[in-house]
Motif scaffolding. Sequence first.
Motif, PDB file in Angstrom:
ATOM      1  N   GLN A 130     -13.606 107.223  94.719  1.00 52.98           N
ATOM      2  CA  GLN A 130     -14.442 108.366  95.083  1.00 52.98           C
ATOM      3  C   GLN A 130     -13.658 109.656  95.274  1.00 52.98           C
ATOM      4  N   ARG A 131     -12.399 109.678  94.861  1.00 54.22           N
ATOM      5  CA  ARG A 131     -11.591 110.894  94.908  1.00 54.22           C
ATOM      6  C   ARG A 131     -11.487 111.477  93.504  1.00 54.22           C
ATOM      7  N   VAL A 132     -11.627 112.793  93.411  1.00 54.15           N
ATOM      8  CA  VAL A 132     -11.466 113.473  92.129  1.00 54.15           C
ATOM      9  C   VAL A 132      -9.977 113.632  91.846  1.00 54.15           C
ATOM     10  N   ILE A 133      -9.557 113.276  90.648  1.00 55.52           N
ATOM     11  CA  ILE A 133      -8.158 113.427  90.240  1.00 55.52           C
ATOM     12  C   ILE A 133      -8.000 114.822  89.650  1.00 55.52           C
ATOM     13  N   PRO A 134      -7.227 115.705  90.268  1.00 59.09           N
ATOM     14  CA  PRO A 134      -7.106 117.087  89.773  1.00 59.09           C
ATOM     15  C   PRO A 134      -6.595 117.134  88.338  1.00 59.09           C
ATOM     16  N   ARG A 135      -7.167 118.037  87.547  1.00 62.46           N
ATOM     17  CA  ARG A 135      -6.731 118.166  86.154  1.00 62.46           C
ATOM     18  C   ARG A 135      -5.303 118.693  86.052  1.00 62.46           C
ATOM     19  N   ASP A 136      -4.873 119.449  87.065  1.00 63.15           N
ATOM     20  CA  ASP A 136      -3.529 120.035  87.010  1.00 63.15           C
ATOM     21  C   ASP A 136      -2.503 119.211  87.775  1.00 63.15           C
ATOM     22  N   LEU A 137      -2.859 117.962  88.119  1.00 64.32           N
ATOM     23  CA  LEU A 137      -1.913 117.123  88.851  1.00 64.32           C
ATOM     24  C   LEU A 137      -0.685 116.838  88.002  1.00 64.32           C
ATOM     25  N   ARG A 138       0.457 117.002  88.590  1.00 67.82           N
ATOM     26  CA  ARG A 138       1.724 116.713  87.908  1.00 67.82           C
ATOM     27  C   ARG A 138       2.582 115.830  88.804  1.00 67.82           C
ATOM     28  N   PRO A 139       3.403 114.967  88.222  1.00 67.04           N
ATOM     29  CA  PRO A 139       3.652 114.823  86.780  1.00 67.04           C
ATOM     30  C   PRO A 139       2.453 114.225  86.046  1.00 67.04           C
ATOM     31  N   LEU A 140       2.398 114.503  84.764  1.00 68.13           N
ATOM     32  CA  LEU A 140       1.277 114.044  83.955  1.00 68.13           C
ATOM     33  C   LEU A 140       1.191 112.526  83.927  1.00 68.13           C
ATOM     34  N   SER A 141       2.340 111.866  83.994  1.00 73.43           N
ATOM     35  CA  SER A 141       2.333 110.393  83.981  1.00 73.43           C
ATOM     36  C   SER A 141       1.605 109.832  85.203  1.00 73.43           C
ATOM     37  N   LEU A 142       1.704 110.525  86.349  1.00 68.04           N
ATOM     38  CA  LEU A 142       0.997 110.086  87.552  1.00 68.04           C
ATOM     39  C   LEU A 142      -0.503 110.241  87.358  1.00 68.04           C
ATOM     40  N   ARG A 143      -0.911 111.383  86.799  1.00 65.61           N
ATOM     41  CA  ARG A 143      -2.347 111.587  86.566  1.00 65.61           C
ATOM     42  C   ARG A 143      -2.888 110.534  85.603  1.00 65.61           C
TER      43      ARG A 143
ATOM     44  N   GLU B 160      -1.794 107.542  85.155  1.00 63.84           N
ATOM     45  CA  GLU B 160      -1.859 106.260  85.860  1.00 63.84           C
ATOM     46  C   GLU B 160      -3.098 106.198  86.759  1.00 63.84           C
ATOM     47  N   LEU B 161      -3.412 107.278  87.471  1.00 65.22           N
ATOM     48  CA  LEU B 161      -4.583 107.295  88.348  1.00 65.22           C
ATOM     49  C   LEU B 161      -5.875 107.174  87.546  1.00 65.22           C
TER      50      LEU B 161
ATOM     51  N   LEU C 173      -9.873 100.833  85.419  1.00 64.84           N
ATOM     52  CA  LEU C 173      -9.654  99.392  85.574  1.00 64.84           C
ATOM     53  C   LEU C 173     -10.422  98.838  86.777  1.00 64.84           C
ATOM     54  N   PHE C 174     -10.474  99.601  87.874  1.00 61.71           N
ATOM     55  CA  PHE C 174     -11.243  99.147  89.037  1.00 61.71           C
ATOM     56  C   PHE C 174     -12.736  99.072  88.704  1.00 61.71           C
TER      57      PHE C 174
ATOM     58  N   LEU D  53      -3.941  95.226  90.771  1.00 61.26           N
ATOM     59  CA  LEU D  53      -4.540  96.561  90.767  1.00 61.26           C
ATOM     60  C   LEU D  53      -4.328  97.254  92.109  1.00 61.26           C
ATOM     61  N   GLN D  54      -4.490  96.515  93.196  1.00 59.87           N
ATOM     62  CA  GLN D  54      -4.292  97.121  94.514  1.00 59.87           C
ATOM     63  C   GLN D  54      -2.834  97.532  94.718  1.00 59.87           C
ATOM     64  N   GLU D  55      -1.896  96.740  94.222  1.00 58.49           N
ATOM     65  CA  GLU D  55      -0.486  97.112  94.337  1.00 58.49           C
ATOM     66  C   GLU D  55      -0.175  98.368  93.525  1.00 58.49           C
ATOM     67  N   ARG D  56      -0.720  98.438  92.317  1.00 60.43           N
ATOM     68  CA  ARG D  56      -0.540  99.653  91.500  1.00 60.43           C
ATOM     69  C   ARG D  56      -1.168 100.862  92.188  1.00 60.43           C
ATOM     70  N   LYS D  57      -2.344 100.648  92.782  1.00 59.06           N
ATOM     71  CA  LYS D  57      -3.008 101.743  93.476  1.00 59.06           C
ATOM     72  C   LYS D  57      -2.159 102.225  94.649  1.00 59.06           C
ATOM     73  N   ALA D  58      -1.568 101.288  95.397  1.00 59.49           N
ATOM     74  CA  ALA D  58      -0.731 101.676  96.538  1.00 59.49           C
ATOM     75  C   ALA D  58       0.434 102.552  96.079  1.00 59.49           C
ATOM     76  N   ARG D  59       1.096 102.153  94.993  1.00 61.85           N
ATOM     77  CA  ARG D  59       2.225 102.946  94.489  1.00 61.85           C
ATOM     78  C   ARG D  59       1.754 104.310  93.991  1.00 61.85           C
ATOM     79  N   ALA D  60       0.641 104.329  93.263  1.00 67.81           N
ATOM     80  CA  ALA D  60       0.146 105.584  92.698  1.00 67.81           C
ATOM     81  C   ALA D  60      -0.309 106.548  93.791  1.00 67.81           C
ATOM     82  N   PHE D  61      -1.000 106.034  94.804  1.00 67.43           N
ATOM     83  CA  PHE D  61      -1.476 106.915  95.872  1.00 67.43           C
ATOM     84  C   PHE D  61      -0.321 107.430  96.724  1.00 67.43           C
TER      85      PHE D  61
END
Length: 366
Positions: free
Chosen positions: A49-62, A64-65, A71-72, A89-97
């Motif tokens: 339920q969070r919007v992922i900003p279009r200008d989020l950097r690094p691009l690889s992080l965006r 991944e999110l 996937l969820f 998926l939860q482990e990947r989410k923890a690292r990404a967040f």
Amino acid sequence: PGRPAPAAPRTGTTAPQFSDRQQVTAGTGVPGPRPEPARRRRPEARISQRVIPRDLRPLSLRDELVELGGLFRAYQRRAEPDLAMLADLQERKARAFLAWSDASCDVTLRLEAQRAEQAAAVIRRQHLHRTGEVAEGEEPGVARLLNVPQWEYARSVLTHVAGHTPLPGAEARLLVLMLTLRTAHTGTGNLVGQDVTGLGLTDPEDLIGKLTGCGWLDIPGTVGDLLASRPENPTPVTVPSLVPGTDGSGPFTFGRKTRPKLSGWAQRVVSDKKLRKAKAPAGIRLLALTLATSTDDTGRLGPGGQGIPLNTLATRVPADAGELRYLIDRLTATDWLAEAALTDTHLTGQLTERVLPLTCPYNEWL
């Protein structure tokens, strides 16, 4: 002399047109400006339920999110759960967040990363127990207050109360539920004032008066006497509709020893310290009880974590769509519920790790 005369201009002709769709500016012979095409904005990418900003950097992080959000959502559409996949998926989410929190300096993202990490550990443990990879004698992933048969008994009481509450509203439903659990086996039980005043009711004296007035509840003295009673001198109460018939049968199939366990479980839920601290009203406590009996074994809402249909939820919690959204937000604020998403048809989400011992999972996934 000798040159041909210029051709006479044709009659009925007009000035040259660049396009039959363009309008020529009067007096200039120049086409007017073309209308700007409407720009279609790409839909916003979301995760939890969070919007992922279009200008989020690094691009690889965006990237991944965005991928994790997809996937969820795909996992929620699965016909059957895959706990190993969900834990990954939860482990990947923890690292990404965690990385997102560092990039945006948003501390709430770090807290959500911690919740995802905790959820991953619980889910992984459940998967190991399910597959038999945990050695005998080790502690289970979640030590629940009730055992497997009692989970269905708890649901049966909530179902019965949904169809047999004599008064409308969440407050009446919650009080009838707690009184039913106190008197379920014989139709009689003991009550003290704190049992009622601790439920967050607006006017408990008036509500008990209405229950006795319509004949659903019998008490030996006045409502004031009941509310003033203490553990050393409890008030005996009777619910006539729960008194067994001449054949000894009643509306419930569980026995004498199970009733106090179910009552104790419900009391633990509605008197949860964070609900008390937030002075949660009856609707929130009733929703907490309902969600506790509506999860899979990892705490995801609905059978297999697919969510709870709103028409089913409405039979347990008397609230319209606006009220329900408010209750969900309040329950999230008290650290009961995470990743809640309310659509036109379902409520999805995850009960937090701290309340998993109070859950009664659906048996089909165990």
